[in-house]
Write an enzyme that holds these catalytic residues in place. Structure first.
Site, PDB file in Angstrom:
ATOM      1  N   SER A   1       0.942 -17.627   1.915  1.00  0.00           N
ATOM      2  CA  SER A   1       0.882 -17.255   3.337  1.00  0.00           C
ATOM      3  C   SER A   1       1.945 -18.042   4.068  1.00  0.00           C
ATOM      4  CB  SER A   1      -0.494 -17.609   3.919  1.00  0.00           C
ATOM      5  OG  SER A   1      -0.455 -17.572   5.332  1.00  0.00           O
TER       6      SER A   1
ATOM      7  N   TYR B   1      -7.940 -22.866   4.385  1.00  0.00           N
ATOM      8  CA  TYR B   1      -7.002 -21.806   3.984  1.00  0.00           C
ATOM      9  C   TYR B   1      -5.596 -22.369   3.738  1.00  0.00           C
ATOM     10  CZ  TYR B   1      -4.935 -17.063   4.344  1.00  0.00           C
ATOM     11  OH  TYR B   1      -4.281 -15.876   4.112  1.00  0.00           O
TER      12      TYR B   1
HETATM   13  P1  NAD Z   1      -8.415  -7.831   2.746  1.00  0.00           P
HETATM   14  O1  NAD Z   1      -9.685  -8.536   3.095  1.00  0.00           O
HETATM   15  O2  NAD Z   1      -8.085  -6.544   3.395  1.00  0.00           O
HETATM   16  O3  NAD Z   1      -8.320  -7.646   1.165  1.00  0.00           O
HETATM   17  C1  NAD Z   1      -8.681  -8.697   0.290  1.00  0.00           C
HETATM   18  C2  NAD Z   1      -9.299  -8.093  -0.948  1.00  0.00           C
HETATM   19  O4  NAD Z   1      -9.619  -9.185  -1.845  1.00  0.00           O
HETATM   20  C3  NAD Z   1     -10.614  -7.350  -0.671  1.00  0.00           C
HETATM   21  O5  NAD Z   1     -10.599  -6.077  -1.271  1.00  0.00           O
HETATM   22  C4  NAD Z   1     -11.674  -8.248  -1.285  1.00  0.00           C
HETATM   23  O6  NAD Z   1     -12.801  -7.529  -1.786  1.00  0.00           O
HETATM   24  C5  NAD Z   1     -10.890  -8.910  -2.406  1.00  0.00           C
HETATM   25  N1  NAD Z   1     -11.533 -10.145  -2.845  1.00  0.00           N
HETATM   26  C6  NAD Z   1     -12.077 -11.134  -2.085  1.00  0.00           C
HETATM   27  N2  NAD Z   1     -12.625 -12.062  -2.861  1.00  0.00           N
HETATM   28  C7  NAD Z   1     -12.417 -11.674  -4.142  1.00  0.00           C
HETATM   29  C8  NAD Z   1     -12.753 -12.235  -5.398  1.00  0.00           C
HETATM   30  N3  NAD Z   1     -13.448 -13.390  -5.498  1.00  0.00           N
HETATM   31  N4  NAD Z   1     -12.374 -11.576  -6.527  1.00  0.00           N
HETATM   32  C9  NAD Z   1     -11.703 -10.399  -6.441  1.00  0.00           C
HETATM   33  N5  NAD Z   1     -11.385  -9.808  -5.279  1.00  0.00           N
HETATM   34  C10 NAD Z   1     -11.730 -10.451  -4.145  1.00  0.00           C
HETATM   35  O7  NAD Z   1      -7.262  -8.914   3.043  1.00  0.00           O
HETATM   36  P2  NAD Z   1      -5.663  -8.806   3.042  1.00  0.00           P
HETATM   37  O8  NAD Z   1      -5.228  -9.130   4.411  1.00  0.00           O
HETATM   38  O9  NAD Z   1      -5.174  -7.583   2.357  1.00  0.00           O
HETATM   39  O10 NAD Z   1      -5.352 -10.102   2.151  1.00  0.00           O
HETATM   40  C11 NAD Z   1      -4.784 -10.036   0.852  1.00  0.00           C
HETATM   41  C12 NAD Z   1      -4.188 -11.392   0.539  1.00  0.00           C
HETATM   42  O11 NAD Z   1      -3.156 -11.682   1.470  1.00  0.00           O
HETATM   43  C13 NAD Z   1      -5.164 -12.562   0.631  1.00  0.00           C
HETATM   44  O12 NAD Z   1      -4.872 -13.498  -0.389  1.00  0.00           O
HETATM   45  C14 NAD Z   1      -4.850 -13.151   1.981  1.00  0.00           C
HETATM   46  O13 NAD Z   1      -5.215 -14.501   2.060  1.00  0.00           O
HETATM   47  C15 NAD Z   1      -3.358 -12.960   2.031  1.00  0.00           C
HETATM   48  N6  NAD Z   1      -2.740 -12.993   3.341  1.00  0.00           N
HETATM   49  C16 NAD Z   1      -3.100 -12.094   4.291  1.00  0.00           C
HETATM   50  C17 NAD Z   1      -2.478 -12.151   5.530  1.00  0.00           C
HETATM   51  C18 NAD Z   1      -2.823 -11.195   6.639  1.00  0.00           C
HETATM   52  O14 NAD Z   1      -2.384 -11.432   7.774  1.00  0.00           O
HETATM   53  N7  NAD Z   1      -3.570 -10.125   6.381  1.00  0.00           N
HETATM   54  C19 NAD Z   1      -1.504 -13.125   5.796  1.00  0.00           C
HETATM   55  C20 NAD Z   1      -1.159 -14.024   4.788  1.00  0.00           C
HETATM   56  C21 NAD Z   1      -1.783 -13.947   3.556  1.00  0.00           C
END
Ligand code: NAD
Length: 252
Positions: free
Chosen positions: A141, A154
């Protein structure tokens, strides 16, 4: 760009993981869609197949090493080899200052967001070593570079992902395995739109976070998917150990 490659994507049932799975399949990869959420994961795989791509869903809790080992074994058994891994599953912060965060909350975020990535990288290495290499991308991130308040859980996990990525890239070099991290800015996904932006603490910070996205908008999942598919392809063959900022300038 990815014809003939087999790629595992975790967290593929929603948000960044779902769009990336779709982009990888469109580029010719067979995608093993992994998620703890069976409904979301199955929907991603069904959507890819309906669009003419190759995908299969496999339930996996990345915080459970047995699950991760079984996932990678399943991918190799089904498609004969593993070429790529997008280790993206993650949960968000608890939005608490460090003095209010419980040990259990801190450990939960570390378990999924950091230890889960370690398990994936470890078992992807073991599979890729058998066929001479591959490409791994871990989702960190932009907060790993520029933390937000109330995010020690986080930020610690994501900074750990960057360190893990760089150290694993050193181990992977002689094995033909490249390991990179993608660092998204704020991307509009269910995590942010449906959950964080409705949190009373996080929502107060949103305008300030928006101002730091110098491109003038928050990100879309396709912004990350395109970067990740390049990192997973042979077009990035000399790139390893990098933390690629895909954050609209947030970390400048
Ligand atoms: P999201 O919540 O839409 O998707 C995350 C997915 O991970 C979900 O389908 C969830 O069921 C799955 N998940 C959660 N725990 C799990 C586990 N223990 N085992 C397997 N699957 C699991 O979130 P997103 O925004 O698409 O995030 C995806 C990644 O990107 C994450 O690692 C998040 O930290 C990172 N991220 C997101 C952002 C943002 O702004 N959305 C920014 C930086 C980093």
């Amino acid at each position: 760009m990815l014809n003939g490659k087999t790629i595992v994507v975790t967290g593929a049932g929603s948000g960044i993981g779902r769009t990336t799975s779709e982009v990888l399949a469109k580029a010719g990869a067979a995608v093993v869609v992994a998620d703890i959420d069976e409904v979301g994961g199955a929907a991603t795989a069904t959507g890819i197949k309906a669009a003419g791509g190759e995908a299969v869903f496999r339930r996996c809790d990345v915080a459970n090493e047995d699950d991760v080992e079984a996932l990678i074994g399943f991918a190799v058994e089904r498609y004969g080899k593993l070429d790529g891994g997008f280790n993206n599953a993650g949960i968000e912060l608890y939005n608490k200052p460090v003095h209010e965060l419980s040990g259990a909350e801190f450990r939960r975020v570390i378990d999924v967001d950091l230890v889960g990535v370690f398990y994936c990288v470890k078992h992807e290495f073991r599979a890729m070593m058998k066929t001479g290499g591959g490409s791994i991308v871990n989702t960190a991130s932009s907060v790993s570079d520029r933390p937000l308040p109330v995010s020690t859980d986080y930020t610690s996990a994501k900074a750990g992902v960057v360190g893990l990525t760089k150290a694993a890239a050193l181990d992977g070099g002689p094995l033909g395995i490249r390991v990179n991290a993608v660092c998204p800015g704020l991307i509009l996904t269910p995590m942010t739109k449906d959950r964080l932006m409705n949190d009373p603490v996080f929502s107060q910070a949103v305008q300030g976070i928006r101002a730091r996205h110098h491109i003038g908008r928050f990100g879309e999942t396709i912004d990350i998917a395109n970067a990740v598919s390049w990192l997973l392809s042979d077009l990035s063959s000399f790139v390893t150990g990098s933390e690629m900022m895909v954050d609209g300038g947030y970390s400048i």
